[in-house]
Design a protein around this motif. Sequence first.
Motif: not given
Length: 69
Positions: A1-25
């Motif tokens: 299977l060829g999986l194609d992963a896409h990252d959407w920066p507009r959404d990824g910044y929320w993930t970054i904020a959550a990671l920082r808040r969770a202590g995963a800087a």
Amino acid sequence: LGLDAHDWPRDGYWTIAALRRAGAADRAQRQLAFYARAVAADAEAGGPYGSLPAALQSDGAPALPPYLR
């Protein structure tokens, strides 16, 4: 299977904020570095200098056609 992963920066910044808040800087910093590498260094990259593609493939290449970036 060829999986194609896409990252959407507009959404990824929320993930970054959550990671920082969770202590995963360190993981948040890696994601920010991934986005920083995708910033256009010239106007020939499909957008103006300093722009960021709307979506990225897992290797950092733009995931959308040039007319949608």
